[in-house]
Design an enzyme around this catalytic site. Structure first.
Site, PDB file in Angstrom:
ATOM      1  N   ASP A   9     -28.575   6.504   2.245  1.00 31.51           N
ATOM      2  CA  ASP A   9     -29.909   6.817   2.772  1.00 31.51           C
ATOM      3  C   ASP A   9     -30.925   6.189   1.818  1.00 31.51           C
ATOM      4  O   ASP A   9     -31.094   6.646   0.676  1.00 31.51           O
ATOM      5  CB  ASP A   9     -30.050   8.348   2.821  1.00 31.51           C
ATOM      6  CG  ASP A   9     -31.376   8.801   3.413  1.00 31.51           C
ATOM      7  OD1 ASP A   9     -32.335   7.998   3.410  1.00 31.51           O
ATOM      8  OD2 ASP A   9     -31.448   9.966   3.859  1.00 31.51           O
ATOM      9  N   HIS A  10     -31.600   5.170   2.297  1.00 35.61           N
ATOM     10  CA  HIS A  10     -32.480   4.406   1.408  1.00 35.61           C
ATOM     11  C   HIS A  10     -33.749   5.174   1.033  1.00 35.61           C
ATOM     12  O   HIS A  10     -34.493   4.774   0.137  1.00 35.61           O
ATOM     13  CB  HIS A  10     -32.845   3.065   2.067  1.00 35.61           C
ATOM     14  CG  HIS A  10     -33.113   1.958   1.074  1.00 35.61           C
ATOM     15  ND1 HIS A  10     -33.353   2.192  -0.265  1.00 35.61           N
ATOM     16  CD2 HIS A  10     -33.167   0.624   1.229  1.00 35.61           C
ATOM     17  CE1 HIS A  10     -33.567   1.043  -0.880  1.00 35.61           C
ATOM     18  NE2 HIS A  10     -33.456   0.075   0.009  1.00 35.61           N
ATOM     19  N   ARG A  11     -33.984   6.319   1.696  1.00 36.20           N
ATOM     20  CA  ARG A  11     -35.125   7.149   1.273  1.00 36.20           C
ATOM     21  C   ARG A  11     -34.813   7.812  -0.067  1.00 36.20           C
ATOM     22  O   ARG A  11     -35.724   8.167  -0.813  1.00 36.20           O
ATOM     23  CB  ARG A  11     -35.402   8.261   2.303  1.00 36.20           C
ATOM     24  CG  ARG A  11     -35.851   7.750   3.658  1.00 36.20           C
ATOM     25  CD  ARG A  11     -35.889   8.870   4.663  1.00 36.20           C
ATOM     26  NE  ARG A  11     -34.586   9.501   4.820  1.00 36.20           N
ATOM     27  CZ  ARG A  11     -34.345  10.533   5.629  1.00 36.20           C
ATOM     28  NH1 ARG A  11     -35.314  11.044   6.343  1.00 36.20           N
ATOM     29  NH2 ARG A  11     -33.136  11.048   5.724  1.00 36.20           N
TER      30      ARG A  11
END
Ligand code: CAO
Length: 421
Positions: A393-395
Site C-alpha cells: 500500500d503506497h499510502r
C-alpha cells in the site's frame, strides 16, 4: 394581520396559452419574494415566473401541462405581515432556447451518476435558472444531470437524486475521472452459452478484492531469492518428517522469513486506522495464507508465527489448507492477519501482482523456483532462484522501504541461519 394575495401570470409578451412545464412550489410551502414558482415554455424559449411576494402558499391553481396566458391565476399566498408586495419589480426570466436543449443527446454514462440515471455529458442541459441556481448551490454541474421532466428538463428532484447518488457512490468511484459503464453483451449472439452462478466464496472474496483493488494504491516490488541451500535443508527435513505425514514445503520457510522481515520493518506489520491518519503497529505476527479451493480463494490465518518452528508451521499449514478445502474454515479463522502470503509456487509462473488483503498493508506473492545461472565470484553457477512479488500500500510504504523489505526477505531465504539470529 395576515393578508391573502393572489398571484397572476405577469406580462409574457405576445404569448398566449403557454404550456406549464414545471411547478416548483406546492400548497403549504413558505417562499421568499422572487423564488421561482413555475416554468413556462413557448415554441421559442422557456421562462421562469418568480413570486412577487414572500409568504405561505395557500392554494395552487395550476399544474404541469396547463396552458396559461397573462392574467391566469397561479396561486393564493398568505403574505407575511409587514412585508409589502414587490410585484411591479418581478418579471419572467428567460431560459436557454428550447431548440438547443432539446437537441442535447446523452453520450456517456459515468460511474457517479449511473446508479441513478444516465448522464448528459458535454451537452447543454435543459434546466430553468432556478434549477441551475439550486444545482450551483449544491456544487452540481447541471450538464451532468439527466432530466426526467418534459423534454428531458432537469427538475429539482433530478438534482437531489444526483447528489444522493454521488454521496452513496463507493469511495473511489467519485471524482473527476469518468468510468464507462460495463457493456451489457448478449453472449448468445456469438455462440452457445451456459450460465452458472458464482460460488458464495467467490461473491464474498470478489467484493473484497474489488474494494481493495480500487481503493488501495498498489505497487508491486519484484525480487529473487537464492534458495539453493534452503532447499537442500528442506529436502532433508522433509524426508525426516514424511513418516509423520508432515509435508514440508518452501511455504513454511517463507512464513518464518516473512516474520523476520516484518520484525525488521514494522511498517509492514501495521494497518491504517479508520481515520486514515494513524498507523496501528501490531506486536503479534499472524500471517494469512491464500488457499485455492474448488469454490474459490480463502485466506485462513496462522497465529503467532514468530513463536513456532518450521515443522510446526508446516503441520499447521497442511491442516488449515485441508480444512479450507473441506469448507471447515470459519470467519474467525480468517481474521486478525497482519500480512499475507499467496504462493503459486506449486503451480508455476515467474511473477504476479497479488492484491493486498486490507486492512493489511502488504502481501507477498511467491512463484515457482527454477534453476538459473547466477554470476558469482567470476563465474556462472547454477542456483535455485525463487521469484518474490511484494504488493504494498503506497499510502503507507515507500518504494525504497519495499525494496529493502524484499531484499532482506531474499537475504534471509538465501541464508536461513539468519532466522536463528
Ligand atoms: N517453487 C517450486 N516448487 C514449489 C514451490 C515453489 N515456490 N512452492 C511449493 N512447491 C512445491 C512443493 O514443494 C510441492 O512439491 P512436492 O509435491 O514435490 O512435495 C508442490 O509444489 C505442491 O505444493 P503445495 O501447493 O501442496 O504446498 P504449498 O505449501 O506450497 O502451498 C497452499 C499450500 C495451500 C498455499 C497451496 O496449495 C495453494 O492453495 N496455493 C494457491 C494459492 C493461491 O491460489 N494464490 C493466488 C491467490 S490470488 O493472490
Amino acid at each position: 394581520m395576515a393578508e391573502i394575495k393572489q398571484v397572476f401570470v405577469p406580462d409574457i409578451g405576445a404569448y398566449k396559452d403557454v404550456g406549464v412545464i414545471e411547478v416548483m412550489v406546492k400548497a403549504g410551502d413558505t417562499i421568499k419574494a422572487e423564488d421561482t414558482l413555475l416554468t413556462l415554455e413557448t415554441d421559442k424559449a422557456a421562462m421562469d415566473v418568480p413570486s412577487p411576494y414572500a409568504g405561505v402558499i395557500k392554494e395552487l391553481n395550476i399544474k404541469v401541462g396547463d396552458k396559461i396566458s397573462q392574467g391566469s391565476l397561479i396561486l393564493s399566498i398568505e403574505i407575511a405581515a409587514g412585508k409589502p408586495a414587490a410585484a411591479a419589480a418581478v418579471a419572467p426570466a428567460p431560459v436557454a432556447p428550447v431548440a438547443a436543449a432539446v437537441a442535447a443527446k446523452p453520450v456517456a454514462a459515468p460511474v457517479v451518476a449511473q446508479t441513478v440515471q444516465p448522464v448528459v455529458s458535454g451537452a447543454k442541459a435543459h434546466a430553468s435558472p432556478a434549477i441551475r441556481r439550486f444545482a450551483r448551490e449544491l456544487g452540481v454541474d447541471v450538464s451532468f444531470v439527466k432530466g426526467s421532466g418534459e423534454k428531458s428538463r432537469v427538475t429539482k428532484d433530478d438534482v437531489q437524486m444526483f447528489v444522493k447518488a454521488a454521496i452513496a457512490a463507493p469511495r473511489g468511484a467519485a471524482g473527476g475521472m469518468q468510468v464507462l459503464a460495463m457493456p451489457v453483451v448478449d453472449f448468445a449472439k456469438f455462440g452457445s452459452i451456459e450460465t452458472k452462478p458464482l460460488s458464495r466464496i467467490k461473491k464474498i472474496s470478489g467484493a473484497n478484492l474489488h474494494r481493495n483493488w480500487v481503493t488501495i494504491p498498489h505497487v508491486t516490488q519484484f525480487d529473487e531469492a537464492d534458495i539453493s541451500d534452503m532447499e537442500a535443508f528442506r529436502k532433508d527435513l522433509g524426508a525426516e518428517y514424511a513418516s509423520q505425514n508432515i509435508k514440508i514445503t518452501p511455504l513454511a520457510f517463507l512464513l518464518k522469513a516473512a516474520v523476520a522481515a516484518l520484525q525488521k520493518y514494522p511498517d509492514f506489520n501495521a494497518s491504517l486506522d479508520a481515520s486514515g491518519e494513524n498507523l496501528v503497529y501490531k506486536q503479534y505476527f499472524h500471517i494469512g495464507v491464500a488457499v485455492d479451493t474448488p469454490d474459490g480463494l480463502m485466506v485462513p490465518v496462522l497465529r503467532d508465527v514468530d513463536k513456532k518452528g518450521i515443522v510446526q508451521l508446516a503441520k499447521e499449514l497442511g491442516e488449515i489448507s485441508a480444512r479450507a478445502r473441506e469448507k471447515k474454515i470459519s470467519a474467525a479463522d480468517m481474521q486478525g492477519g497482519c500480512f499475507s502470503i499467496s504462493s503459486l509456487g506449486g503451480i508455476g509462473g515467474t511473477a504476479f501482482t497479488p492484491i493486498i488483503n486490507a486492512p493489511e498493508v502488504a502481501i507477498l506473492g511467491v512463484s515457482k523456483s527454477s534453476m538459473k545461472p547466477v554470476y558469482k565470484n567470476g563465474e556462472f553457477v547454477p542456483r535455485l532462484m525463487l521469484p518474490l512479488s511484494l504488493s504494498y500500500d503506497h499510502r503507507v510504504i515507500d518504494g525504497a522501504s519495499a525494496a529493502r523489505f524484499t531484499a532482506y526477505l531474499a537475504k534471509v531465504l538465501s541464508d536461513i541461519r539468519l532466522l536463528a539470529v
